[in-house]
Design an enzyme around this catalytic site. Structure first.
Site, short mmCIF file in Angstrom:
data_model
loop_
_atom_site.label_atom_id
_atom_site.label_comp_id
_atom_site.label_asym_id
_atom_site.label_seq_id
_atom_site.Cartn_x
_atom_site.Cartn_y
_atom_site.Cartn_z
N GLY A 1 -96.00 -7.92 14.06
CA GLY A 1 -95.03 -7.13 12.81
C GLY A 1 -95.21 -7.35 11.72
N ASP B 1 -87.36 0.96 9.24
CA ASP B 1 -87.67 -0.49 9.90
C ASP B 1 -88.30 0.36 10.72
OD1 ASP B 1 -86.37 -2.53 8.52
OD2 ASP B 1 -84.87 -2.99 9.24
N ALA C 1 -83.40 -3.89 15.16
CA ALA C 1 -84.43 -3.11 15.33
C ALA C 1 -84.63 -2.60 16.45
CB ALA C 1 -85.81 -4.75 15.08
N LYS D 1 -76.55 -4.72 6.47
CA LYS D 1 -76.92 -2.51 7.92
C LYS D 1 -75.69 -2.02 7.66
CE LYS D 1 -81.82 -4.57 8.02
NZ LYS D 1 -83.26 -4.91 8.66
N GLY E 1 -85.20 -5.48 24.28
CA GLY E 1 -84.17 -5.96 23.02
C GLY E 1 -83.26 -4.98 23.03
P1 NDP Z 1 -80.51 -8.65 16.53
O1 NDP Z 1 -79.69 -10.16 16.25
O2 NDP Z 1 -79.66 -7.18 16.03
O3 NDP Z 1 -80.67 -8.47 17.87
C1 NDP Z 1 -81.26 -9.54 18.62
C2 NDP Z 1 -82.40 -9.00 19.90
O4 NDP Z 1 -82.56 -9.93 20.24
C3 NDP Z 1 -80.36 -8.10 21.17
O5 NDP Z 1 -80.61 -7.43 21.83
C4 NDP Z 1 -80.46 -9.52 21.81
O6 NDP Z 1 -79.87 -9.72 22.99
C5 NDP Z 1 -81.92 -9.97 22.07
N1 NDP Z 1 -81.91 -11.85 21.75
C6 NDP Z 1 -81.74 -12.88 21.35
N2 NDP Z 1 -82.39 -14.01 22.13
C7 NDP Z 1 -82.77 -13.03 22.78
C8 NDP Z 1 -83.09 -14.19 24.10
N3 NDP Z 1 -82.87 -15.99 23.99
N4 NDP Z 1 -83.13 -14.16 25.12
C9 NDP Z 1 -82.81 -12.71 25.07
N5 NDP Z 1 -82.45 -11.45 24.66
C10 NDP Z 1 -82.92 -12.59 23.25
O7 NDP Z 1 -81.92 -9.07 15.52
P2 NDP Z 1 -82.38 -7.29 14.67
O8 NDP Z 1 -82.56 -6.79 16.22
O9 NDP Z 1 -82.08 -7.17 13.71
O10 NDP Z 1 -84.04 -8.36 15.00
C11 NDP Z 1 -84.92 -8.38 16.19
C12 NDP Z 1 -85.87 -9.24 15.21
O11 NDP Z 1 -86.70 -8.52 14.51
C13 NDP Z 1 -86.27 -10.47 14.43
O12 NDP Z 1 -86.44 -11.43 14.58
C14 NDP Z 1 -86.21 -9.17 12.63
O13 NDP Z 1 -86.71 -10.35 11.69
C15 NDP Z 1 -87.54 -8.35 12.84
N6 NDP Z 1 -87.20 -7.60 12.80
C16 NDP Z 1 -88.55 -6.96 12.28
C17 NDP Z 1 -89.30 -6.31 11.14
C18 NDP Z 1 -90.44 -6.11 11.09
O14 NDP Z 1 -90.88 -5.58 9.84
N7 NDP Z 1 -91.16 -6.81 11.95
C19 NDP Z 1 -87.98 -5.38 10.82
C20 NDP Z 1 -86.85 -5.60 11.11
C21 NDP Z 1 -86.38 -7.22 12.12
P3 NDP Z 1 -78.18 -9.69 23.52
O15 NDP Z 1 -78.15 -8.20 22.61
O16 NDP Z 1 -78.47 -9.96 24.64
O17 NDP Z 1 -77.87 -10.20 22.61
#
Ligand code: NDP
Length: 288
Positions: free
Chosen positions: A253, A110, A139, A74, A135
């Site tokens: 979602g 998105d 996304a 991306k 987060g």
């Molecule tokens: P990224 O890997 O870019 O970001 C993940 C985020 O989640 C970060 O802010 C991370 O924090 C946080 N995070 C993950 N695990 C934990 C935890 N255990 N505790 C606290 N914070 C946590 O992923 P994306 O943003 O690309 O995707 C996130 C979700 O969105 C995915 O599950 C994806 O499937 C979903 N999604 C859904 C869409 C839809 O159309 N419904 C479209 C796009 C995505 P940190 O920065 O601290 O690591």
């Protein structure tokens, strides 16, 4: 029956990603193409990070009408495009490319998909609203930029990793009318009473970890709040179930996933797809 020359040739779109085998978008788009009577194909193509440059050259050579990008492409795809839409440039990521003549144009659907789900499914106008995102990943960036551009007055980014949260807050404050602030996520997050919308934009709760919930002080969630989850699979997450039990309105979602695909469909074909057809196709994938 006589056939116009070239009319048997399908138009091509698809997705580049690695992994890609479990991606449900093709099922949704192919259902919409069929319902619209379009001879188009959506191909799931496994493209590694090292092969993205060659894959984009192939896309140009085979005159694909467009492509979706997923992990890990991306951000990396930006350098291969001829133009990037202003909101996608702010988000810093492209999930959809459309071809216009010989030019490849990057878009991000998105956040727009989420905005449309908030407006059309939850029937909430984000203008003037105070929104909290849990987060700060891809996304969260896409959703917060689009809601800020749509007039949200205040945005709180709650994230575990400070640098990522700070970066997003800087982007929002410098480029949108919304006022944004960062809150470090430590322990159970207490939702401020003035918040209108709370969004789980993390991957917490995604299949197969369906019992996991983002750490939120649920006593601070109540009937005045719209609680949204970015997780499409399963649509009814443990987080949304807990929020509904507290009297909050909820938005899953799946709507975001359907609308981001519908917006891509329109960018590629110029036509509005059938939203019910796309939604039913996805529900079959996720619920059976
Ligand atoms: P990224 O890997 O870019 O970001 C993940 C985020 O989640 C970060 O802010 C991370 O924090 C946080 N995070 C993950 N695990 C934990 C935890 N255990 N505790 C606290 N914070 C946590 O992923 P994306 O943003 O690309 O995707 C996130 C979700 O969105 C995915 O599950 C994806 O499937 C979903 N999604 C859904 C869409 C839809 O159309 N419904 C479209 C796009 C995505 P940190 O920065 O601290 O690591």
């Amino acid at each position: 029956m006589s056939q116009q020359p070239g009319s048997l040739r399908a138009e091509l779109v698809g997705a580049f990603g690695d992994p890609i085998d479990e991606n449900p978008t093709g099922i949704m788009q192919e259902a919409a193409f069929e319902a619209a009577g379009l001879n188009w194909r959506y191909l799931l193509l496994r493209v590694t990070a090292d092969d993205l440059s060659s894959a984009i050259s192939g896309l140009r050579a085979m005159r694909f009408r467009g492509i979706n990008l997923t992990i890990p492409h991306k951000v990396a795809v930006l350098r291969y495009l001829d133009e990037v839409a202003p909101d996608a440039a702010l988000i810093g990521a492209v999930n959809t490319v459309r071809r216009s003549a010989d030019r490849l144009i990057g878009e991000n659907t998105d956040g727009k998909g989420f905005l449309r789900s908030v407006c059309e499914d939850a029937r909430v106008d984000p203008s003037g609203k105070r929104i909290v995102f849990l987060g700060a990943g891809g996304a969260a960036r896409a959703m917060s930029v689009e809601l800020a551009l749509a007039g949200a007055s205040h945005i709180t980014i709650v994230n575990r990793t400070q640098s990522r949260g700070d970066e997003l807050v800087r982007t929002l404050n410098a480029n949108t009318p919304a006022k944004a602030e960062f809150v470090q996520w430590v322990g159970d997050y207490p939702v401020p009473p003035e918040a209108d919308i709370l969004v789980n934009a993390t991957s917490i709760g995604l299949y197969p970890n369906t019992g996991d919930k983002p750490p939120v002080m649920m006593a601070t969630v109540g009937p005045g709040l719209l609680v949204c989850d970015v997780i499409p699979n399963p649509p009814q997450t443990a987080f949304l179930t807990s929020a509904a039990a507290r009297g909050a309105r909820t938005l899953d979602g799946l709507g975001m996933l359907v609308y981001q695909g519908a917006i891509a469909f329109k960018l590629w074909t110029g036509l509005e797809p059938s939203i019910p057809v796309m939604r039913q196709a996805l529900e079959k994938v996720f619920r059976t």
